[in-house]
Design a protein around this motif. Structure first.
Motif, PDB file in Angstrom:
ATOM      1  N   ASN A 166      11.329  35.212  28.277  1.00 54.00           N
ATOM      2  CA  ASN A 166      10.783  34.727  29.545  1.00 54.00           C
ATOM      3  C   ASN A 166      10.141  35.816  30.401  1.00 54.00           C
ATOM      4  O   ASN A 166       9.678  35.535  31.500  1.00 54.00           O
ATOM      5  N   ILE A 167      10.119  37.041  29.909  1.00 51.90           N
ATOM      6  CA  ILE A 167       9.469  38.119  30.658  1.00 51.90           C
ATOM      7  C   ILE A 167       7.960  37.976  30.495  1.00 51.90           C
ATOM      8  O   ILE A 167       7.448  37.984  29.369  1.00 51.90           O
ATOM      9  N   SER A 227      18.349  48.410  28.546  1.00 53.77           N
ATOM     10  CA  SER A 227      18.993  49.159  29.626  1.00 53.77           C
ATOM     11  C   SER A 227      18.895  48.472  30.986  1.00 53.77           C
ATOM     12  O   SER A 227      19.591  48.853  31.917  1.00 53.77           O
ATOM     13  N   SER A 228      18.016  47.472  31.112  1.00 55.31           N
ATOM     14  CA  SER A 228      17.797  46.885  32.419  1.00 55.31           C
ATOM     15  C   SER A 228      17.126  45.525  32.282  1.00 55.31           C
ATOM     16  O   SER A 228      16.627  45.171  31.213  1.00 55.31           O
ATOM     17  N   HIS A 229      17.078  44.787  33.380  1.00 58.73           N
ATOM     18  CA  HIS A 229      16.320  43.537  33.413  1.00 58.73           C
ATOM     19  C   HIS A 229      14.915  43.869  33.902  1.00 58.73           C
ATOM     20  O   HIS A 229      14.759  44.539  34.925  1.00 58.73           O
ATOM     21  N   PHE A 230      13.910  43.427  33.184  1.00 60.03           N
ATOM     22  CA  PHE A 230      12.528  43.653  33.600  1.00 60.03           C
ATOM     23  C   PHE A 230      11.893  42.333  34.003  1.00 60.03           C
ATOM     24  O   PHE A 230      12.098  41.303  33.355  1.00 60.03           O
ATOM     25  N   ASP A 231      11.117  42.380  35.083  1.00 66.54           N
ATOM     26  CA  ASP A 231      10.440  41.200  35.601  1.00 66.54           C
ATOM     27  C   ASP A 231       9.037  41.056  35.041  1.00 66.54           C
ATOM     28  O   ASP A 231       8.436  39.987  35.134  1.00 66.54           O
ATOM     29  N   LEU A 232       8.506  42.135  34.472  1.00 63.74           N
ATOM     30  CA  LEU A 232       7.147  42.126  33.949  1.00 63.74           C
ATOM     31  C   LEU A 232       6.967  43.304  32.999  1.00 63.74           C
ATOM     32  O   LEU A 232       7.535  44.375  33.228  1.00 63.74           O
ATOM     33  N   PHE A 244      -4.026  44.581  40.549  1.00 63.64           N
ATOM     34  CA  PHE A 244      -3.070  44.396  41.643  1.00 63.64           C
ATOM     35  C   PHE A 244      -2.830  42.909  41.889  1.00 63.64           C
ATOM     36  O   PHE A 244      -1.688  42.449  41.969  1.00 63.64           O
ATOM     37  N   GLN A 245      -3.910  42.141  41.993  1.00 61.36           N
ATOM     38  CA  GLN A 245      -3.798  40.705  42.284  1.00 61.36           C
ATOM     39  C   GLN A 245      -3.109  39.937  41.154  1.00 61.36           C
ATOM     40  O   GLN A 245      -2.285  39.061  41.404  1.00 61.36           O
ATOM     41  N   ILE A 246      -3.421  40.295  39.919  1.00 64.65           N
ATOM     42  CA  ILE A 246      -2.795  39.621  38.768  1.00 64.65           C
ATOM     43  C   ILE A 246      -1.297  39.904  38.738  1.00 64.65           C
ATOM     44  O   ILE A 246      -0.486  38.995  38.572  1.00 64.65           O
ATOM     45  N   VAL A 247      -0.926  41.169  38.895  1.00 60.48           N
ATOM     46  CA  VAL A 247       0.494  41.543  38.882  1.00 60.48           C
ATOM     47  C   VAL A 247       1.238  40.849  40.020  1.00 60.48           C
ATOM     48  O   VAL A 247       2.311  40.274  39.820  1.00 60.48           O
ATOM     49  N   GLU A 248       0.650  40.862  41.197  1.00 57.68           N
ATOM     50  CA  GLU A 248       1.285  40.233  42.353  1.00 57.68           C
ATOM     51  C   GLU A 248       1.472  38.730  42.119  1.00 57.68           C
ATOM     52  O   GLU A 248       2.525  38.173  42.373  1.00 57.68           O
ATOM     53  N   ARG A 249       0.443  38.072  41.569  1.00 59.55           N
ATOM     54  CA  ARG A 249       0.518  36.630  41.300  1.00 59.55           C
ATOM     55  C   ARG A 249       1.632  36.329  40.287  1.00 59.55           C
ATOM     56  O   ARG A 249       2.413  35.396  40.463  1.00 59.55           O
ATOM     57  N   ILE A 250       1.718  37.138  39.233  1.00 55.76           N
ATOM     58  CA  ILE A 250       2.733  36.901  38.208  1.00 55.76           C
ATOM     59  C   ILE A 250       4.138  37.142  38.755  1.00 55.76           C
ATOM     60  O   ILE A 250       5.070  36.403  38.465  1.00 55.76           O
ATOM     61  N   LEU A 251       4.301  38.164  39.582  1.00 58.85           N
ATOM     62  CA  LEU A 251       5.619  38.447  40.158  1.00 58.85           C
ATOM     63  C   LEU A 251       6.071  37.334  41.104  1.00 58.85           C
ATOM     64  O   LEU A 251       7.257  37.031  41.179  1.00 58.85           O
ATOM     65  N   VAL A 252       5.135  36.734  41.810  1.00 57.45           N
ATOM     66  CA  VAL A 252       5.476  35.638  42.712  1.00 57.45           C
ATOM     67  C   VAL A 252       5.950  34.433  41.894  1.00 57.45           C
ATOM     68  O   VAL A 252       6.901  33.752  42.272  1.00 57.45           O
ATOM     69  N   LYS A 253       5.299  34.195  40.747  1.00 55.94           N
ATOM     70  CA  LYS A 253       5.683  33.073  39.878  1.00 55.94           C
ATOM     71  C   LYS A 253       7.028  33.297  39.202  1.00 55.94           C
ATOM     72  O   LYS A 253       7.756  32.359  38.940  1.00 55.94           O
ATOM     73  N   ALA A 254       7.321  34.560  38.886  1.00 49.91           N
ATOM     74  CA  ALA A 254       8.515  34.879  38.086  1.00 49.91           C
ATOM     75  C   ALA A 254       9.802  34.559  38.806  1.00 49.91           C
ATOM     76  O   ALA A 254       9.902  34.535  39.981  1.00 49.91           O
TER      77      ALA A 254
END
Length: 127
Positions: free
Chosen positions: A80-81, A48-53, A117-127
């Motif tokens: 690649n998610i 239904s959507s594109h997911f970033d994580l 929080f830090q792990i999610v933020e780091r992964i989103l920055v890389k994505a």
């Protein structure tokens, strides 16, 4: 992370755990959280959507988190998610299996909110 909305799918059969995870990561600017209470529900939501994580528990009824991870990493639309496993399974063999299947991170419950929080933020920055 500018004004781009990043969609995160949180999969856990515990409403309390989903709430705790969501309350931590919704503090990251520009994220939208979609929740699924099972692996089966998650697989229905994915198209239904594109997911970033994706954040997933392992132990769930019907389709478990490792099966969801395996599906994602072997599907051309989802491979690649980045996936984070958040589980009560603390054994090294479980961690190794999750990482071998392609998870970016393996976090054990109870989790540290600041670390999540830090792990999610780091992964989103890389994505």
């Amino acid at each position: 992370m500018a004004s781009e909305v990043r969609k995160i799918l949180v999969i856990d059969d515990s409403p309390t755990t989903r709430f705790l995870i969501a309350s931590v990561i919704e503090q990251i600017e520009g994220v939208q959280i979609v929740e699924a209470e099972s692996g089966f529900e998650a697989l229905k939501i994915l198209p239904s959507s594109h997911f970033d994580l994706v954040l997933t528990d392992i132990n769930m009824p019907d389709i478990n988190g490792l099966e969801v991870l395996n599906f994602l990493k072997n599907h051309p639309n989802y491979k690649n998610i980045p996936v984070i496993i958040i589980s009560t399974e603390k054994a090294k063999k479980d961690r190794r299996k999750g990482l071998r299947l392609g998870a970016e991170e393996y976090i054990t419950k109870p989790f540290d909110a600041k670390a999540l929080f830090q792990i999610v933020e780091r992964i989103l920055v890389k994505a």
